[in-house]
Write a protein that holds these residues in place. Structure first.
Motif, PDB file in Angstrom:
ATOM      1  N   VAL A 113      -3.351   2.188  -3.506  1.00  7.02           N
ATOM      2  CA  VAL A 113      -2.984   3.655  -3.424  1.00  7.02           C
ATOM      3  C   VAL A 113      -3.821   4.499  -2.570  1.00  7.02           C
ATOM      4  O   VAL A 113      -5.071   4.759  -2.952  1.00  7.02           O
ATOM      5  CB  VAL A 113      -2.444   4.523  -4.723  1.00  7.02           C
ATOM      6  CG1 VAL A 113      -2.050   5.923  -4.521  1.00  7.02           C
ATOM      7  CG2 VAL A 113      -1.473   3.766  -5.401  1.00  7.02           C
ATOM      8  N   LEU A 114      -3.349   5.316  -1.574  1.00  4.97           N
ATOM      9  CA  LEU A 114      -4.397   6.270  -0.730  1.00  4.97           C
ATOM     10  C   LEU A 114      -3.789   7.625  -1.095  1.00  4.97           C
ATOM     11  O   LEU A 114      -2.642   7.852  -0.876  1.00  4.97           O
ATOM     12  CB  LEU A 114      -4.239   5.859   0.783  1.00  4.97           C
ATOM     13  CG  LEU A 114      -4.734   6.634   1.639  1.00  4.97           C
ATOM     14  CD1 LEU A 114      -6.173   6.658   1.532  1.00  4.97           C
ATOM     15  CD2 LEU A 114      -4.121   6.317   3.190  1.00  4.97           C
ATOM     16  N   LEU A 115      -4.596   8.632  -1.357  1.00  3.90           N
ATOM     17  CA  LEU A 115      -4.316   9.950  -1.744  1.00  3.90           C
ATOM     18  C   LEU A 115      -4.844  10.783  -0.566  1.00  3.90           C
ATOM     19  O   LEU A 115      -5.944  10.758  -0.381  1.00  3.90           O
ATOM     20  CB  LEU A 115      -4.778  10.270  -3.204  1.00  3.90           C
ATOM     21  CG  LEU A 115      -4.652  11.831  -3.562  1.00  3.90           C
ATOM     22  CD1 LEU A 115      -3.110  11.753  -3.763  1.00  3.90           C
ATOM     23  CD2 LEU A 115      -5.291  11.950  -4.955  1.00  3.90           C
ATOM     24  N   LEU A 116      -4.020  11.683  -0.143  1.00  4.46           N
ATOM     25  CA  LEU A 116      -4.295  12.565   1.081  1.00  4.46           C
ATOM     26  C   LEU A 116      -4.386  13.781   0.348  1.00  4.46           C
ATOM     27  O   LEU A 116      -3.394  14.291  -0.461  1.00  4.46           O
ATOM     28  CB  LEU A 116      -3.375  12.595   2.243  1.00  4.46           C
ATOM     29  CG  LEU A 116      -3.218  11.174   2.904  1.00  4.46           C
ATOM     30  CD1 LEU A 116      -2.318  11.234   4.027  1.00  4.46           C
ATOM     31  CD2 LEU A 116      -4.867  10.826   3.455  1.00  4.46           C
TER      32      LEU A 116
ATOM     33  N   VAL B 204       0.902  -1.130  -0.008  1.00  2.00           N
ATOM     34  CA  VAL B 204      -0.038  -0.098  -0.103  1.00  2.00           C
ATOM     35  C   VAL B 204       0.793   1.415   0.043  1.00  2.00           C
ATOM     36  O   VAL B 204       1.662   1.563   0.902  1.00  2.00           O
ATOM     37  CB  VAL B 204      -0.916  -0.219   1.136  1.00  2.00           C
ATOM     38  CG1 VAL B 204      -1.708   1.280   1.376  1.00  2.00           C
ATOM     39  CG2 VAL B 204      -1.885  -1.187   1.287  1.00  2.00           C
ATOM     40  N   GLY B 205       0.343   2.183  -0.935  1.00  2.00           N
ATOM     41  CA  GLY B 205       1.249   3.371  -1.110  1.00  2.00           C
ATOM     42  C   GLY B 205       0.287   4.586  -0.491  1.00  2.00           C
ATOM     43  O   GLY B 205      -0.762   4.657  -1.249  1.00  2.00           O
ATOM     44  N   ILE B 206       0.852   5.598   0.296  1.00  2.90           N
ATOM     45  CA  ILE B 206       0.368   6.572   0.840  1.00  2.90           C
ATOM     46  C   ILE B 206       0.964   7.954   0.168  1.00  2.90           C
ATOM     47  O   ILE B 206       2.218   8.211   0.026  1.00  2.90           O
ATOM     48  CB  ILE B 206       0.407   6.947   2.412  1.00  2.90           C
ATOM     49  CG1 ILE B 206      -0.365   5.563   2.859  1.00  2.90           C
ATOM     50  CG2 ILE B 206      -0.241   8.105   2.775  1.00  2.90           C
ATOM     51  CD1 ILE B 206      -0.101   5.618   4.630  1.00  2.90           C
TER      52      ILE B 206
ATOM     53  N   GLY C   8      -7.577   3.138  -3.682  1.00  2.00           N
ATOM     54  CA  GLY C   8      -7.813   1.975  -4.774  1.00  2.00           C
ATOM     55  C   GLY C   8      -6.643   1.558  -5.339  1.00  2.00           C
ATOM     56  O   GLY C   8      -5.619   2.048  -5.230  1.00  2.00           O
ATOM     57  N   SER C   9      -6.854   0.719  -6.562  1.00  2.00           N
ATOM     58  CA  SER C   9      -5.725   0.234  -7.318  1.00  2.00           C
ATOM     59  C   SER C   9      -5.182   1.158  -8.074  1.00  2.00           C
ATOM     60  O   SER C   9      -5.949   2.081  -8.787  1.00  2.00           O
ATOM     61  CB  SER C   9      -6.278  -1.119  -7.863  1.00  2.00           C
ATOM     62  OG  SER C   9      -5.279  -1.456  -9.010  1.00  2.00           O
TER      63      SER C   9
END
Length: 793
Positions: A425-428, A253-255, A438-439
Motif C-alpha cells: 500500500v502506497l499512501l500519498l 499494489v494499492g495507491i 509497505g504491507s
C-alpha cells in the motif's frame, strides 16, 4: 417602387443579354466628346415617334463628333457607355420602349449605310426574303426538338451565342470512353493488388508464427517496476514530489490518498510518462517506453463502445494489439472471458444490461488479451457497490498471484476487506508527497507504535485518509523515525532481464495499417448499423426532402424556373450541410474511448481519422445523397442529360464530404458537443453568404471576395447552376406597368446576373476537391493535438 425595381432588373438583363457579342468587340468612341444635350427628350417614353427620334438623335450626335457611324458596333458602345447615357437624361422606360420598336430602318439613316450593327432592337432594312432562323443545337433543348418556338432570330437579339455552348460530339464521347476505361482499369488493379497481398500474408503467416513462437507461450521471469525520485508538475504547482517505490511481478499494489493528491497523475507517469519533470520510471532497469513495453492501462472511465458486445470488444482489442499472424485470437478471447467470469454476458451489448462490475471486468479483459506484464488500473471500484468492488479486487488478486502480473491500482477509500488484498500500500498526502508504503498487514502495528491508532469504529483505510489530510507532517515524521529505528529498507533490487527474454516489438502496435483500417471501419459500420434511429433518420429524411423539394419546384424555361433552380439547389445544399452535423455527436460519444486507445497504441490516429470519415461517407452520406438527388433532379425536371446529372451529383457529393470533414474538425477541436455545433453553424452560415445566392458576388466589398474561394457553397451551388443552365433557350419574362416583356435569352444571360460562368464547372470541381483535402489535413492535425493534450482535460 416595385415597378422601378422590375424596370432596373429588366434593363440589367437586357444589357447582360448582349454581353456575349459585346465582349468580343470594343467601342473606339469617347462618349464624353459627344454632345448629348436633349437625349432625354429625344428618347422620352411618352413620344409617339420615339423609335425614329431616339436612334436619329444618337446617329447625328456620333457623326457630329467625327466618328464613322457605319463602322461602329453600337451594341458595344451602348453597353460601355450606358452610365453616360443615363446621366444625360435617358431613362430605362425609354430604352424599353425603343427595344420594342419595329425592326425597320429610320428615314434619317437614308441613304442606307453599309449594314450597321443593330441597336436596341433595330435591324437592317427588311428584305423580300426573311433570313432563315438558325437551328438550335439539340443538346440545348430539353424535349429534343430542334425548332425555335419564338420564330425569332435569337442571335439578332444578342441573346444567344452558339459559340459559347459546348456541343457534345465525338470528342465528348471519346473522353467519356477514356474516363470509363481508366476508372475500370484502376478498380481492376486495386482488386488484383488486394488479392495478391492477401495471398502473400497467407504465405508468410506460418513462418512468422514459428519465428515468434515464444510469444504464444511466454516464459515467466522476474520483473521489477521502479520509481526513483519521481516528481511531476511544473513551476507553478508540484503534483507529486520525490516518489520512491517498486513493484514486482506477482504483487498487487494499492495507491491510497485523498482526492487531488496525484493518484491518477502517478499512474499516467508510469504508463505514458506524463508530466515527469524529475526522476525516472524503469522496468527491469530500462526506461519505460510505452511503444516497446507491454503495459496495459484501464482508466477510471469505461473505455467501451456501447453498440459492441462483450466478445466483440475483447476480440477487437486482441486483433489490434496482437501480431496479425496469430491464429488463435478467438481462443484467447474466449479464454480471457472465462477467466474473468464473463461467459453469461459474452453476447450482451456494452450499453444494454451489463452491471458496473461486469463493465469493469470487460475493460480489464480488453487489456489482458495481449498478456501484458504490468496492469495499471485507475480506481476500478469507482461507482460500484461493496459486493461488486470485492469481486473486482478478488479478480485482480488472482491475476497477480496466478498469472504473475504486476498490478498497480489506485483506490479512493477501500474497505478493510479490500485493503487486505493488497501486497503493498502506497499512501500519498494532499501535497503529493509519499507518506508511507509497505504491507497493509503491518499498518496496525505501525499505527500503534507511533501512537496514532484509529478510533473505535473507524476502519484503518478511513483513518489513513484522515491522517493524510489533517496530520500529514506529524505522521510523516513519526513514520520516518520508526523506520530508521527498525532499519527498514523499502528499496527493491533492480532486476535485469536477459536480452533473449525481452519481448519483440510486435507485441505493441502489432497490427498493420491495413488491419487497423479494416478493423476500425468494421467497428464504425457495426455501431452505425446497430444504432437504428441514426441509420433510419440518415436514410429516410434526405430521400423525403428530395422528393418533396422536387415535387414543389419546377424547372421551367423562364424567369420563375431560374428562381426555382437557384432556391431549390441552395436549399438542398443547406439541408445536407445541416444534416452532416450529426457527425459531431457521433464522434464526441466515442471520443474519450478513441483518445485513450490511441494513447495506448491500439492504432494510429491517422488511420482512425480516415476510416471514420470514409465509414461516415459511404454508410450515412453517399447512398442517401444519391437517392435524394436522383428524386430531386428528375422530379424537378432539370437537364435531360446523363453528363449533366453526373456533374450535379458529383458536386453535391463533394459538398457533403466537405461538410462532414468540417464537422470532424469541429468535433476534435472542442470536447463540448454544443460548442462544436455552434462553431460549425457559424462557419456554415458564413460560407453560405459567399455562395452568390444571398449576396451577389459582384457587389461584395473590395477585398472580401477571396472568402468565396473557401466556401463549399460557392463551388457546389455555382457549379450545379453552371452545368444546369447550359440548356436553352430561356425566356426572360417580366411585367413593366401594363406591358409584358418577353425576351429569349441563353442560360449565360441569367448566370451573368449572379456572377457564374459556364466555364466555372471544371474550376469548381478542382476547388472543392482541394478544399476537401485541406480539411482532412486540418482534421489530422487537430486530432494529433487533441491526443497530445488529453492529459490536461
Amino acid at each position: 417602387m416595385m415597378a422601378s425595381r422590375v424596370a432596373w432588373l429588366v434593363f440589367f438583363v437586357l444589357c447582360s443579354s448582349r454581353l456575349a457579342s459585346a465582349q468580343s468587340a470594343s467601342c473606339p468612341i469617347d462618349a464624353k466628346r459627344i454632345e448629348l444635350t436633349g437625349l432625354g427628350e429625344a428618347c422620352a417614353e411618352t413620344r409617339s415617334d420615339v423609335c425614329e427620334s431616339c436612334v436619329c438623335f444618337l446617329a447625328e450626335a456620333i457623326l457630329d463628333a467625327g466618328y464613322d457611324f457605319a463602322s461602329l458596333d453600337l451594341n458595344a458602345c451602348a453597353l460601355e457607355n450606358i452610365s453616360v447615357l443615363l446621366a444625360n437624361g435617358a431613362t430605362i422606360a425609354g430604352f424599353l420602349r425603343v427595344y420594342a420598336c419595329p425592326q425597320t430602318r429610320p428615314n434619317c439613316l437614308s441613304p442606307p449605310t453599309p449594314t450597321p450593327t443593330p441597336m436596341m432592337g433595330l435591324e437592317s432594312p427588311p428584305t423580300s426574303v426573311s433570313p432563315p432562323t438558325p437551328p438550335i443545337p439539340t443538346e440545348w433543348l430539353r424535349g429534343g426538338s430542334n425548332t425555335n418556338g419564338s420564330g425569332v432570330y435569337l442571335e439578332a437579339f444578342g441573346a444567344i451565342d452558339p459559340t459559347n455552348e459546348t456541343v457534345a460530339g465525338d470528342s465528348g464521347s471519346k473522353a467519356q470512353i477514356a474516363f470509363g476505361a481508366g476508372l475500370g482499369s484502376a478498380i481492376a488493379l486495386f482488386i488484383l493488388c488486394g488479392v495478391l497481398y492477401h495471398r502473400y500474408r497467407m504465405f508468410v503467416a506460418p513462418k512468422l508464427r514459428m519465428k515468434y513462437a515464444h510469444l504464444l507461450n511466454p516464459c515467466q521471469y522476474p520483473l521489477s517496476l521502479e520509481l526513483r525520485n519521481c516528481t511531476c508538475g511544473n513551476l507553478e504547482k508540484l503534483i507529486l514530489q520525490d516518489i520512491n517505490f517498486c513493484v514486482r511481478n506477482g504483487q498487487l499494489v494499492g495507491i491510497l490518498g485523498p482526492s487531488g493528491c496525484g493518484k491518477t497523475t502517478l499512474l499516467n507517469a508510469i504508463v505514458h510518462g506524463d508530466m515527469v519533470t524529475k526522476g525516472s520510471v524503469t522496468i527491469c532497469g530500462e526506461k519505460v517506453d510505452v511503444k516497446r513495453h507491454r503495459i496495459a492501462f484501464v482508466p477510471q472511465k469505461n473505455g467501451l463502445i456501447h453498440h459492441l458486445s462483450v466478445f466483440e470488444t475483447i476480440y477487437f482489442a486482441a486483433r489490434l494489439r496482437l501480431p496479425w499472424f496469430f491464429d488463435d485470437v478467438k481462443e484467447r478471447t474466449n479464454r480471457v472471458i472465462h477467466e474473468l467470469g464473463l461467459e453469461n454476458v459474452a453476447d450482451a451489448y456494452i450499453g444494454a444490461t451489463l452491471s458496473g462490475g461486469e463493465l469493469r471486468r470487460t475493460c480489464i479483459a480488453a487489456e489482458l488479451i495481449c498478456d501484458p506484464e504490468i496492469l495499471i488500473l485507475d480506481e476500478p471500484a469507482s461507482g460500484l457497490d461493496a459486493h461488486a468492488a470485492k469481486n473486482v479486487f478478488s479478480t485482480l488478486r488472482n491475476l497477480a498471484r496466478d498469472k504473475e502480473k504486476a498490478v498497480v491500482v489506485s483506490v479512493h477509500q477501500p474497505s478493510r476487506r479490500i485493503l487486505m488484498n493488497f501486497d503493498v500500500v502506497l499512501l500519498l498526502g494532499p501535497t503529493g508527497r509519499m507518506l508511507w508504503n509497505g504491507s497493509p498487514h503491518d499498518l496496525d502495528d505501525i499505527l500503534s507504535h507511533i501512537g496514532m491508532e484509529p478510533p473505535l469504529g473507524v476502519s484503518t483505510a478511513e483513518w489513513l485518509l484522515d491522517i493524510a489530510c489533517e496530520k500529514e507532517v506529524q505522521f510523516l515524521e513519526k513514520v520516518t523515525a520508526y523506520e530508521k529505528l527498525r532499519s527498514t529498507s523499502k528499496t527493491c533490487e533492480t532486476i535485469v532481464r536477459p536480452n533473449l527474454m525481452i519481448p519483440v516489438r510486435e507485441t505493441v502496435n502489432a497490427s498493420s495499417i491495413i488491419t487497423q483500417f479494416h478493423l476500425l471501419t468494421w467497428r464504425s459500420c457495426i455501431t452505425a448499423f446497430r444504432d437504428r434511429r441514426v441509420l433510419i433518420s440518415h436514410w429516410i429524411i434526405p430521400i423525403l426532402i428530395g422528393i418533396l423539394l422536387g415535387a414543389l419546384t419546377q424547372a421551367s424555361d423562364d424567369l420563375e424556373g431560374f428562381q426555382n433552380r437557384m432556391g431549390a439547389v441552395f436549399f438542398l445544399l443547406t439541408f445536407f450541410a445541416l444534416s452532416a452535423m450529426t457527425f459531431i455527436d457521433i464522434i464526441n460519444v466515442e471520443r474519450p474511448v478513441i483518445v485513450q486507445q490511441i494513447r495506448s497504441q491500439y492504432y494510429h490516429q491517422e488511420v482512425y481519422f480516415i476510416s471514420k470519415l470514409l465509414s461516415d461517407w459511404f454508410l450515412l452520406r453517399v447512398c442517401p445523397t444519391v437517392l435524394s438527388v436522383s428524386a430531386f433532379y428528375f422530379l424537378m425536371g432539370l437537364r435531360d442529360s446523363f453528363s449533366a446529372f453526373m456533374t450535379f451529383l458529383g458536386l453535391v457529393l463533394l459538398f457533403v464530404f466537405v461538410q462532414s470533414s468540417t464537422c470532424a474538425v469541429m468535433a476534435f477541436s472542442s470536447k463540448s458537443t454544443a460548442a462544436a455545433t455552434l462553431a460549425n453553424t457559424v462557419v456554415l452560415l458564413t460560407t453560405a453568404v459567399f455562395a452568390g445566392y444571398l449576396i451577389n458576388i459582384k457587389r461584395l466589398p473590395t477585398g472580401s471576395g477571396w472568402v468565396a474561394f473557401f466556401s463549399p457553397f460557392f463551388y457546389a451551388w455555382g457549379g450545379c447552376l453552371a452545368s444546369e443552365m447550359k440548356g436553352g433557350p430561356y425566356l426572360f419574362n417580366a411585367v413593366f406597368g401594363s406591358s409584358s416583356v418577353e425576351v429569349p435569352v441563353s442560360g449565360q444571360t441569367y448566370l451573368n446576373v449572379i456572377g457564374v460562368e459556364f466555364d466555372d464547372v471544371e474550376r469548381n470541381f478542382i476547388g472543392i476537391v482541394l478544399l476537401l483535402l485541406g480539411l482532412i489535413v486540418i482534421g489530422l492535425i487537430t486530432l494529433r493535438f487533441r491526443v497530445k493534450f488529453a492529459q490536461r482535460e
